[in-house]
Each structure stands twice: as C-alpha cells, then as structure tokens.
Design a protein around this motif. Structure first.
Motif, mmCIF file in Angstrom:
data_model
loop_
_atom_site.group_PDB
_atom_site.id
_atom_site.type_symbol
_atom_site.label_atom_id
_atom_site.label_comp_id
_atom_site.label_asym_id
_atom_site.label_seq_id
_atom_site.Cartn_x
_atom_site.Cartn_y
_atom_site.Cartn_z
ATOM 1 N N MET A 1 0.839 -1.191 0.000
ATOM 2 C CA MET A 1 0.000 0.000 0.000
ATOM 3 C C MET A 1 0.878 1.247 0.000
ATOM 4 S SD MET A 1 -2.622 0.678 3.224
ATOM 5 C CE MET A 1 -1.875 0.838 4.843
ATOM 6 N N ARG A 2 0.452 2.261 -0.716
ATOM 7 C CA ARG A 2 1.176 3.542 -0.726
ATOM 8 C C ARG A 2 0.746 4.345 0.488
ATOM 9 N NH1 ARG A 2 -0.467 6.383 -6.088
ATOM 10 N NH2 ARG A 2 1.101 7.944 -5.535
ATOM 11 N N VAL A 3 1.712 4.862 1.234
ATOM 12 C CA VAL A 3 1.414 5.624 2.452
ATOM 13 C C VAL A 3 2.268 6.887 2.468
ATOM 14 C CG1 VAL A 3 1.544 5.608 4.989
ATOM 15 C CG2 VAL A 3 0.815 3.545 3.773
ATOM 16 N N GLU A 15 13.483 7.324 11.136
ATOM 17 C CA GLU A 15 13.045 6.298 12.087
ATOM 18 C C GLU A 15 11.814 5.546 11.585
ATOM 19 O OE1 GLU A 15 12.737 7.841 16.099
ATOM 20 O OE2 GLU A 15 14.708 8.771 15.963
ATOM 21 N N ILE A 16 10.887 6.257 10.970
ATOM 22 C CA ILE A 16 9.659 5.617 10.474
ATOM 23 C C ILE A 16 10.002 4.674 9.319
ATOM 24 C CG2 ILE A 16 7.468 6.073 9.274
ATOM 25 C CD1 ILE A 16 7.352 8.719 11.023
ATOM 26 N N ALA A 17 10.867 5.121 8.411
ATOM 27 C CA ALA A 17 11.244 4.278 7.270
ATOM 28 C C ALA A 17 11.955 3.015 7.746
ATOM 29 C CB ALA A 17 12.129 5.068 6.308
ATOM 30 N N LEU A 23 7.129 -4.029 6.361
ATOM 31 C CA LEU A 23 5.705 -4.086 6.000
ATOM 32 C C LEU A 23 5.480 -4.151 4.488
ATOM 33 C CD1 LEU A 23 3.790 -1.579 8.341
ATOM 34 C CD2 LEU A 23 3.434 -4.048 8.159
ATOM 35 N N GLY A 24 6.495 -3.742 3.728
ATOM 36 C CA GLY A 24 6.357 -3.736 2.273
ATOM 37 C C GLY A 24 5.517 -2.573 1.758
ATOM 38 N N TRP A 25 5.310 -1.564 2.588
ATOM 39 C CA TRP A 25 4.567 -0.389 2.133
ATOM 40 C C TRP A 25 5.491 0.496 1.304
ATOM 41 C CZ3 TRP A 25 1.722 1.621 7.196
ATOM 42 C CH2 TRP A 25 0.767 0.672 7.572
ATOM 43 N N GLU A 184 2.103 -4.670 14.346
ATOM 44 C CA GLU A 184 1.374 -5.833 14.868
ATOM 45 C C GLU A 184 -0.079 -5.814 14.369
ATOM 46 O OE1 GLU A 184 2.183 -8.490 16.324
ATOM 47 O OE2 GLU A 184 0.182 -9.197 16.888
ATOM 48 N N ALA A 185 -0.698 -4.630 14.398
ATOM 49 C CA ALA A 185 -2.090 -4.522 13.963
ATOM 50 C C ALA A 185 -2.252 -4.821 12.467
ATOM 51 C CB ALA A 185 -2.632 -3.125 14.281
#
Ligand code: ITT
Length: 199
Positions: A1-3, A15-17, A23-25, A184-185
């Motif tokens: 998914m693109r985010v 840090e987020i990357a 996740l493969g986003w 996790e979610a």
C-alpha cells in the motif's frame, strides 16, 4: 500500500522508514505539501491534524507522529510544545534552553511520548501510542538521532539515545513502540474497523 509520511522532521522520516521496512509499504514524502498549524492541545489532536490533511490532499493513507518530552521537574513541560520550547529555533538551542531550566535540579526524570496516527482519505483513523522513561544529563552526548536525544538516557541504559543506532533506538523508544503496535495490527493486512457509535 502507498502511504504518505506526513512529517517535515528528517529524524522522524529516518526512524519511520527503518521501522516500517518489513511491511512492504511504499512510503512517500510530503512532496511539498505544507502541514497544518498544530493547534491541538494533545498529541492525538495534532497527529490527527497532520495525518488527515495529508490523507485528504493526497488521496492516500497518511501517517503522522506527534511527540514530545515531558519533564517531571517542569510539571510535564514542554510536552506537546516540545518543537517550539522556549521559542528556540534549533535542536541545539532547545537543548541548551532545557539545560538552563534544569540547572541544579535534582529530579531529572523525563519521558518521551509518541502518538502515531494512520489516517485514511475517508476519515478513518488508527491511533498508536508509545512512551519511554529516562533521565536528562547535564550536558549533551552523542551525534545520532535528533531533538532532545543527546540529553536523554533511557531507564536501564547507560548511553543517550543520540549514542544509539536507529535500530537500537527503535527497539526501546516511544516512537518505536507506537510503530511496533501499528506493525502488529497490520500483520495480516489492514485491521478490521470497529463499528462507530455501535451499542
Ligand atoms: P512534524 O510535526 O513535521 O512531524 P516536529 O518536529 O514539529 O515535526 P512535533 O510537533 O511532534 O514534530 O514535535 C516533537 C518534538 O519533540 C521534536 O521536534 C523534538 O524536539 C521532540 N522529540 C520528539 N520525539 C523525539 C525523539 O525521538 N528524540 C528527541 N526529541 C524528540
């Protein structure tokens, strides 16, 4: 998914990357989109403002982090106002301002809080929170990270967050914990939405 990663803070982007790599986003930057003014009084409100603005404008899910440092001896300040503490313009100046405020203080306990919100263009929000407790040194140590990292030694550690790698910081940090909850979610795809307002 693109985010879309809705932050103008390069340290958060790093840090987020790093955290979401598995996740493969497909993570996208703001592409020049200005973020709204942070008029909220809570991390949740400000994270939602940033994430929703980006999601609606770009027509894609967007992730925002609102975070801050809560200092015990300052009654929890600067908290949501951490990015503008003392009206100082840079991380270095804000760290010096904080040190000045804490000069001679015996109680040097503090905690970082991060609220990560993933907003969808239809207005649905997922909210994740993480915290990290620790103590503030009397001078900076380390070159990594950003913000107040050079002053903050997490409980149970001897190094500051600025002396850790991105992966080491992620394993224990407020943002790392919030992002771990998101991961996790999403382990089996986007989590089911709860019925709004249902009895
Ligand atoms: P965006 O709103 O564009 O995401 P910002 O830096 O303005 O970037 P915030 O409004 O959430 O973000 O402010 C959070 C401030 O709290 C940040 O600028 C730092 O001063 C501090 N902070 C938050 N997380 C931190 C961390 O992991 N390490 C060090 N300081 C942190």
């Amino acid at each position: 998914m693109r985010v879309v990663v809705a932050t103008g803070n390069a340290g958060k982007v790093r840090e987020i990357a790093e955290a979401l790599g598995g996740l493969g986003w497909q993570l996208e930057g703001l592409g020049g989109l200005p973020l709204p003014e942070e008029t909220g009084t809570t991390y949740e409100e400000n994270a939602a403002l940033k994430a929703c603005a980006a999601a609606v404008t770009r027509g894609l899910p967007a992730l925002a982090d609102d975070s801050g440092l809560e200092v015990a001896a300052l009654n929890g300040q600067p908290g949501v106002y951490s990015a503008r503490f003392g009206n100082r313009a840079s991380d270095t100046e804000r760290n010096l301002y904080l040190l000045e405020k804490l000069r001679g203080a015996a109680d040097r306990r503090a905690r970082f809080v991060s609220v990560v919100i993933l907003a969808y263009p239809d207005g649905h929000l997922e909210t994740y929170r993480g915290e990290l407790t620790g103590t503030l040194l009397e001078g900076p140590r380390g070159e990594n990270g950003f913000g107040y990292d050079p002053l903050f030694v997490p409980d149970g550690e001897t190094r500051t967050l600025a002396e850790m790698t991105v992966a080491e910081k992620r394993a224990i940090s407020h943002r790392g914990r919030a992002l771990a909850a998101l991961i996790e979610a999403h382990r089996n795809g986007p989590p089911a939405r709860e019925e709004a307002g249902g009895e």
